[in-house]
Design an enzyme around this catalytic site. Structure first.
Site, short mmCIF file in Angstrom:
data_model
loop_
_atom_site.label_atom_id
_atom_site.label_comp_id
_atom_site.label_asym_id
_atom_site.label_seq_id
_atom_site.Cartn_x
_atom_site.Cartn_y
_atom_site.Cartn_z
N ASN A 7 0.83 -0.89 0.06
CA ASN A 7 -0.24 0.24 0.06
C ASN A 7 0.42 1.47 -0.05
O ASN A 7 1.80 2.27 1.28
CB ASN A 7 -1.15 -0.44 0.89
CG ASN A 7 -1.97 1.27 1.19
OD1 ASN A 7 -1.49 2.34 0.82
ND2 ASN A 7 -2.81 1.31 2.45
N ARG A 90 -2.73 -2.33 -3.69
CA ARG A 90 -3.53 -1.57 -3.18
C ARG A 90 -3.66 -0.28 -4.64
O ARG A 90 -2.78 0.04 -4.76
CB ARG A 90 -3.98 -1.14 -1.99
CG ARG A 90 -4.91 -0.02 -2.05
CD ARG A 90 -4.97 0.24 -0.27
NE ARG A 90 -6.16 0.88 -0.13
CZ ARG A 90 -6.74 1.56 0.79
NH1 ARG A 90 -6.12 2.14 2.12
NH2 ARG A 90 -7.74 2.37 1.07
N HIS A 179 -12.92 2.70 -0.25
CA HIS A 179 -12.24 1.60 0.63
C HIS A 179 -13.35 0.14 0.40
O HIS A 179 -13.63 -0.75 0.98
CB HIS A 179 -13.52 1.44 2.21
CG HIS A 179 -12.77 2.74 2.53
ND1 HIS A 179 -13.47 4.04 3.25
CD2 HIS A 179 -11.46 3.22 3.65
CE1 HIS A 179 -13.00 4.60 4.30
NE2 HIS A 179 -11.55 4.64 3.95
N ARG A 240 -12.33 16.00 7.57
CA ARG A 240 -12.85 15.66 6.03
C ARG A 240 -14.16 15.96 6.72
O ARG A 240 -14.86 15.74 7.54
CB ARG A 240 -12.17 14.86 5.41
CG ARG A 240 -11.23 14.61 4.51
CD ARG A 240 -11.58 13.21 3.75
NE ARG A 240 -10.63 12.07 3.46
CZ ARG A 240 -10.40 11.29 3.61
NH1 ARG A 240 -11.09 10.44 2.40
NH2 ARG A 240 -9.35 10.34 4.14
N GLY A 331 -14.97 2.26 14.36
CA GLY A 331 -16.27 0.72 14.44
C GLY A 331 -15.76 -0.55 14.89
O GLY A 331 -16.28 -0.77 15.68
N GLU A 383 -8.14 -5.20 4.59
CA GLU A 383 -7.89 -5.26 3.59
C GLU A 383 -6.75 -5.92 2.89
O GLU A 383 -7.01 -6.28 1.76
CB GLU A 383 -7.68 -3.94 3.53
CG GLU A 383 -8.74 -2.74 3.48
CD GLU A 383 -9.03 -0.86 3.74
OE1 GLU A 383 -8.44 -1.19 4.79
OE2 GLU A 383 -9.33 -0.72 2.95
#
Ligand code: ADP
Length: 400
Positions: A7, A90, A179, A240, A331, A383
């Protein structure tokens, strides 16, 4: 087969080495602050750790340091880089035609370059990583896994903006969503845990990390998502804005703001940080909120409210669902935030169990009450393993 997953960011290379097909993690490393004076490289392989601090001028140098760490006779993970059978990368935006992970060839490189215009912060460093890996590894298969791929099943009603149609045709302005590898991983894992077929579940997946996004998943496929042309749209994030009235931008332009200033304002100075003026980190804000900070409380409330609003929207999109899934740093670990988000949704059959919620920190768990109609699940996302699996399948000819 050993599979190395990359990544690559503008100043960093994150990598994980797996033994496939069993998915054992052999080593994980990070080279960061490439191009700065105080660069850093670190790696963990089992209990063995390496840390280096020296100037690392380029991604090419960073890759060499990675190979030195991976093959370190004492603290490394492998004897030779030739043990690695395939690399997975990625890549953020592959556009609307790339619907899954693919082996990299010249044509795919052109596509990644083409979409660099829409993902200027992400696609170019992803490409640098691919090119350096091609140089380092010669002929072994290089596979690209796109953040946008999982969302290519969205219908045009969900992905088109109400702009003049030619802007989609000529400029490819549309919702792409991001995502995707995470939403796909948690949707597949949720189907397994619910003992359903992977294309037999309707879910609302919430990836809440530094970047935050949600997806509406019908029959295992993404039919809507909160991020848009870029990862700025949708939920409130650490720094953001997520959704805002676009006219705010014209207003600020008339007040003399420059495009670069607005870019930085909306991407780096807003969100939880902007509202609270304290922190972009939910942990810090929870602490401050508990000790009475009104601004921390407000930031957390706005963050939760936006997610709740999208849950309502996606329940309508899906005509109800089997489960709401939480993943990402917030989460997976933020029990108070999960409770805040789902508060007052009992009338829809969404009932969170406070005890189970508190106990579910960083591990897979169902956190609904026994009479909740909709399952509420915490599923730590991964991921990299999803990329490693795709890479292994394609490299060994099992996949396409
Ligand atoms: P990334 O999107 O970079 O992969 P993560 O998924 O690791 O990031 O999420 C990072 C965020 O997770 C942090 O900014 C922090 O707000 C949040 N987080 C981590 N631990 C907790 C916790 N125990 N409670 C609430 N939030 C947490």
């Amino acid at each position: 087969m050993k599979v190395l997953v990359f990544n690559c960011g503008s100043s960093s290379i994150k990598y994980k080495l797996y033994d496939m097909p069993d998915g054992t993690l052999i080593a994980a490393g990070l080279v960061q602050r490439i191009g700065e004076e105080a660069s850093e490289a670190k790696q963990k392989a089992g209990t063995k750790e390496i840390r280096m601090q020296k100037r690392i001028g380029s991604h090419a140098e960073g890759m060499n340091i990675m190979s030195v760490m991976l093959t370190d006779p004492e603290k490394g993970a492998i004897q030779s880089m030739s043990e690695i059978g395939a690399c997975g990368h990625r890549v953020v935006n592959g556009g609307e035609k790339i619907t899954g992970s693919v082996k990299i060839d010249q044509q795919l490189i052109h596509i990644i370059e083409h979409y660099s215009e829409l993902a200027p912060l992400h696609n170019p460093p992803n490409l640098v990583g691919i090119r350096e890996a091609q140089k380092m590894f010669g002929d072994i298969p290089q596979i690209a896994c796109f953040d946008t791929a999982f969302h290519t099943t969205m219908p045009e009603t969900a992905y088109l903006y109400a702009l003049p149609y030619w802007m989609y045709e000529k400029l490819r302005i549309r919702r792409y969503g991001f995502h995707g590898t995470s939403h796909r991983y948690i949707a597949r894992r949720a189907a397994q845990l619910l003992q359903k077929e992977k294309y037999g579940v309707n879910l609302i997946t919430c990836h809440l990390g530094n970047g935050c996004s949600m997806a509406a998943v019908r029959n295992g496929r993404s039919v809507d998502t909160t991020m848009g042309l870029t990862p700025l749209e949708g939920l409130v994030m650490g720094t953001r804005t997520g959704d805002i009235d676009p006219a705010i931008i014209f207003h600020l332009v008339r007040k003399g703001y420059k495009p670069e200033e607005l870019d930085s304002l909306l991407n780096k100075k807003s969100g939880l940080l902007g509202i609270s003026e304290i922190s972009n980190d939910v942990r810090n804000l929870e602490e401050k909120a508990a000790s009475g900070s009104k601004r921390a409380q407000l930031a957390l409330s706005i963050f939760a409210y936006r997610i709740k609003k999208y849950i309502g929207a996606y329940l309508a999109v899906l005509n109800g669902c089997d489960g709401i899934i939480f993943a990402g740093g917030i989460g997976e670990n933020g029990a108070p935030m999960r409770a805040r988000i789902l508060e007052g949704m009992e009338f829809l059959g969404i009932k969170i169990d406070p005890e189970k919620n508190r106990a579910a920190v960083g591990k897979e768990a169902e956190i609904q009450t026994s009479d909740s109609k909709i399952k509420i699940m915490v599923i730590p996302t991964d991921e990299e393993i999803a990329i490693a699996r795709d890479t292994f399948e394609i490299a060994s000819g099992i996949g396409k």
